[in-house]
Write a protein that holds these residues in place. Sequence first.
Motif, short mmCIF file in Angstrom:
data_model
loop_
_atom_site.label_atom_id
_atom_site.label_comp_id
_atom_site.label_asym_id
_atom_site.label_seq_id
_atom_site.Cartn_x
_atom_site.Cartn_y
_atom_site.Cartn_z
N ALA A 1 40.39 41.26 -42.77
CA ALA A 1 39.00 41.19 -43.23
C ALA A 1 38.56 39.75 -43.44
CB ALA A 1 38.83 42.00 -44.51
N ARG A 2 39.43 38.94 -44.02
CA ARG A 2 39.06 37.54 -44.30
C ARG A 2 38.90 36.73 -43.02
NH1 ARG A 2 43.49 38.04 -48.32
NH2 ARG A 2 42.54 38.56 -50.34
N SER A 3 39.55 37.15 -41.96
CA SER A 3 39.47 36.39 -40.71
C SER A 3 38.41 36.93 -39.75
CB SER A 3 40.83 36.42 -40.00
OG SER A 3 41.20 37.73 -39.63
N THR A 4 37.71 38.00 -40.13
CA THR A 4 36.69 38.60 -39.27
C THR A 4 35.34 37.95 -39.53
OG1 THR A 4 37.87 40.72 -39.27
CG2 THR A 4 35.56 40.74 -38.59
N GLU A 5 34.74 37.42 -38.47
CA GLU A 5 33.43 36.77 -38.61
C GLU A 5 32.36 37.80 -38.97
OE1 GLU A 5 30.33 34.02 -35.96
OE2 GLU A 5 32.23 34.73 -35.10
N ALA B 1 46.54 57.45 -46.10
CA ALA B 1 45.18 57.07 -45.73
C ALA B 1 44.70 55.93 -46.61
CB ALA B 1 44.24 58.26 -45.85
N TYR B 2 44.12 54.91 -45.97
CA TYR B 2 43.56 53.75 -46.67
C TYR B 2 42.10 53.61 -46.29
CZ TYR B 2 48.50 52.50 -47.22
OH TYR B 2 49.84 52.52 -47.51
N GLU B 3 41.35 53.00 -47.19
CA GLU B 3 39.94 52.69 -46.92
C GLU B 3 39.70 51.21 -47.17
OE1 GLU B 3 36.01 55.03 -47.93
OE2 GLU B 3 36.50 53.70 -49.59
N VAL B 4 39.20 50.54 -46.16
CA VAL B 4 38.85 49.12 -46.26
C VAL B 4 37.35 49.02 -46.48
CG1 VAL B 4 38.98 46.86 -45.16
CG2 VAL B 4 40.72 48.59 -44.66
N ARG B 5 36.95 48.29 -47.51
CA ARG B 5 35.54 48.08 -47.80
C ARG B 5 35.20 46.61 -47.61
NH1 ARG B 5 34.91 51.61 -53.45
NH2 ARG B 5 35.81 53.55 -52.63
N VAL B 6 34.34 46.35 -46.64
CA VAL B 6 33.92 44.99 -46.36
C VAL B 6 32.42 44.87 -46.60
CG1 VAL B 6 35.78 44.54 -44.72
CG2 VAL B 6 33.62 45.50 -43.89
N TYR B 7 32.01 43.70 -47.00
CA TYR B 7 30.59 43.45 -47.30
C TYR B 7 29.96 42.69 -46.13
CZ TYR B 7 31.66 44.89 -52.07
OH TYR B 7 32.05 45.61 -53.17
N VAL B 8 28.83 43.23 -45.66
CA VAL B 8 28.12 42.67 -44.51
C VAL B 8 26.69 42.36 -44.93
CG1 VAL B 8 27.36 43.10 -42.15
CG2 VAL B 8 29.57 43.97 -42.91
N ARG C 1 24.32 43.32 -37.02
CA ARG C 1 25.59 42.98 -36.35
C ARG C 1 26.72 43.92 -36.77
NH1 ARG C 1 27.83 37.66 -37.52
NH2 ARG C 1 29.23 38.28 -35.82
N LEU C 2 26.39 45.04 -37.41
CA LEU C 2 27.42 45.91 -37.97
C LEU C 2 28.39 46.40 -36.90
CD1 LEU C 2 28.52 47.39 -40.42
CD2 LEU C 2 26.98 49.28 -39.89
N LEU C 3 27.90 46.88 -35.77
CA LEU C 3 28.78 47.39 -34.73
C LEU C 3 29.70 46.30 -34.21
CD1 LEU C 3 26.45 49.76 -32.67
CD2 LEU C 3 28.09 50.35 -34.45
N GLU C 4 29.16 45.10 -34.05
CA GLU C 4 29.97 43.98 -33.57
C GLU C 4 31.07 43.62 -34.57
OE1 GLU C 4 29.37 39.16 -32.95
OE2 GLU C 4 27.63 40.49 -32.94
N ILE C 5 30.71 43.57 -35.86
CA ILE C 5 31.68 43.22 -36.90
C ILE C 5 32.75 44.32 -37.02
CG2 ILE C 5 31.96 42.83 -39.38
CD1 ILE C 5 29.11 41.66 -39.37
N ARG C 6 32.32 45.55 -36.98
CA ARG C 6 33.27 46.67 -37.09
C ARG C 6 34.23 46.68 -35.90
NH1 ARG C 6 32.96 51.66 -40.00
NH2 ARG C 6 34.45 53.17 -39.12
#
Length: 500
Positions: free
Chosen positions: A274-278, A299-306, A311-316
């Motif tokens: 997550a920290r390395s994702t633009e 099962a894990y859930e990652v929560r990232v703030y955008v 650009r959501l599809l690109e970031i995902r």
Amino acid sequence: MGAILDPSDARMTGGGAVNGHLYDVAWFRWLVALCIALPVITVVLGELIHRLQRRDNHLEATARAIRHTVAPALALALFARYVLRIESETWTQVLDTLVWVSAINAALSLVNVVLFQRAEQSTWRARVPRLFLDLTRFLLVVVGATLVLAAVWDSDIGGIMTALGVGTIVIGLALQETLGSIVSGVALLFERPFAEGDWIRVGDTVGRVVDMNWRSVRLRTFDEDIATIPHLMIAKDLILNYTEPAKLHIERISIGFSYDDAPNLVKRTMLDIARSTEGVLMDPPPEVHTLSYDDFSIAYEVRVYVEDYGRLLEIRDDFTTRIWYAAKRAGLTIPFPIRTLHFFDGQTLRADKAASDLAQGLSATTVLLPSETSDLAATGVGATMLHFGAGEYVVRAGDDGGTLYVVVAGRARMVIGGHDDEQIVLTLGRGEFFGELALHHGESSPVSIVATEDVELVALSAEAVQQLMTTRPALAREVDDIAGARRRTIESVQRLGARG
């Protein structure tokens, strides 16, 4: 041009130009003027519209209204009155009404451009919704048309209003859904749950608001399609705004990993991705949560703030693509959703695996000889592999002794004091041991041991340690020396804490 009018033309010219030239006739001069003026005005306005369009000037709308409605209507009225000499009062009134209504519409378009569309963003005029302007403009056109009818047709305004009232009732009954959309649109204007440019969700449709008119809202979806949603449907459905009042959006990404993968290792790996994702914000920081223990995976859930929802599809896509590579580097397994049947002697297999893990763990210690570790691994008596997650207590101050722990992987810290006034005595890494203070002296533990990160330990029982010390007295002296040094360190830390 020098031809003489036929005597029969005297009716059209008022009888005064039978022997005159053609251009001396009034209707002919009007015809020539209209034939020249209308094309010239059309060309000039077309060029003006083209220039305004290139400059993205809102006056383009007013110029179009003049070119497409006012100029043709005026030319038609002049042609009918002065060239064709139409004497019917009804046709004259119809054409005059057409000219005046066209002029009113163009004038309102100019007012709209000057007062609202060219207003600065910080002013109240820029915040007036487009739908409200369209409805106001329509009402003003209706009022203007009513005044024109009263002036041109010499009609009674009261009668016109009565007719409009009756007509409104009839139209309202026939167009209930359409009028319902208009009323819902007006309600949306006052509530303002979204504006043009916002990313919203209405029902199952997600898109950016590109237009809001008197009947519907148009959304441009991620697939570059235009979804037209009537106001009546929007008023009945849930609206989610991803842009206002804050552009911050939490995106949740679910992923499953093998039961053999330590949860904290999985969390650290996901956080690194997550920290390395633009496009993923660092403030607020991304989060990883363990959701459940499912049939074939954890099962894990990652929560990232955008911040940029567009650009959501690109970031995902970037984030989920990196998961595979990071999992390979970290030795993590993303299991298939399948069931695998193994035919084996369960007790034997588990025993062999436990012996192998124990032998690998015991080899990490520097205080035991290879022969001693192999004997312990072979018998498995008095030696156990343990796993602790970061932040967990392995030993708490005051616990009864009886076990010696050897660090196989990870790190732990030896601390004194409570949770609020914790003081670190030392940090323990691979190959080091603890628990000797309580074990060797037969007293409760004076310190707590906390896992700094995920840690693997070999726990040796008091009987196993006693047997080792009996066969090798040097081990007892070595453990005793380490215990004495640590006790002095603890006393030193306690004195420093008392002074502070």
